[in-house]
Design an enzyme around this catalytic site. Structure first.
Site, PDB file in Angstrom:
ATOM      1  CG  ASP A 162      -6.625  -1.401  -2.031  1.00  0.00           C
ATOM      2  OD1 ASP A 162      -6.779  -2.619  -2.274  1.00  0.00           O
ATOM      3  OD2 ASP A 162      -5.800  -0.972  -1.203  1.00  0.00           O
ATOM      4  CG  ASP A 216      -2.058  -0.989   1.119  1.00  0.00           C
ATOM      5  OD1 ASP A 216      -2.462  -1.312  -0.015  1.00  0.00           O
ATOM      6  OD2 ASP A 216      -2.552  -1.437   2.163  1.00  0.00           O
TER       7      ASP A 216
END
Length: 166
Positions: A141, A123
């Site tokens: 995402d 991330d």
């Protein structure tokens, strides 16, 4: 009798490839240029921040001992298969649905690659307001969320008549 693939929603699979290239490319750049925890400010309220997510969204089940890696990998594979079948059954002209499915598949495959290759999801997008930081996320995402939003939006749009579908 099978139908020509170009007449189905599978015509939109090129978008899966685009999402994968952008997602995996961004993660590669982070892995090559950042140490875990490094942060670089891009704009007010937006940072690049290298984080590892061993769970799902919002680090759900991140501290569960490792079984969640395979659980979430299985879910990603299952969702991809279901959406591919839905794309095959839909017409190529059903753009909104097929774009949504392709975005979700591309995002799911990007995070699946991370889980299987690294054991965690990379991330890097850190959105914040003042001292409050949203959960760090990645481009996969984002693609999944945009795809899901398009599916919801499609549910509110008027359905085409039989004459318009022909």
């Amino acid at each position: 009798m099978s139908k020509p693939l170009c007449s189905t929603g599978l015509r939109w699979l090129w978008l899966v490839v685009v999402v994968l290239i952008i997602d995996l490319g961004s993660k590669y750049l982070i892995l090559q240029n950042f140490a875990l925890g490094d942060t670089v400010g891009l704009f007010p309220s937006l940072n690049l921040h290298y984080a590892r997510n061993y769970g799902a969204a919002f680090s759900f089940l991140a501290d569960s001992g490792g079984w969640q890696r395979w659980f979430f990998a299985g879910i990603a594979i299952g969702i991809c298969v279901i959406l591919l079948v839905m794309m095959y059954r839909s017409k190529a002209t059903q753009k909104l649905n097929n774009i949504a499915y392709a975005l979700i598949i591309g995002g799911a495959l990007g995070n699946l690659f991370d889980r299987l290759w690294h054991g965690f999801v990379v991330d890097m997008i850190d959105f914040y307001v003042g001292d409050w930081h949203f959960a760090t996320f990645n481009l996969a995402d984002s693609a999944i969320c945009i795809g899901a939003a398009l599916i919801v939006l499609e549910g509110f749009l008027p359905k085409p008549t039989a004459k318009e579908q022909a």
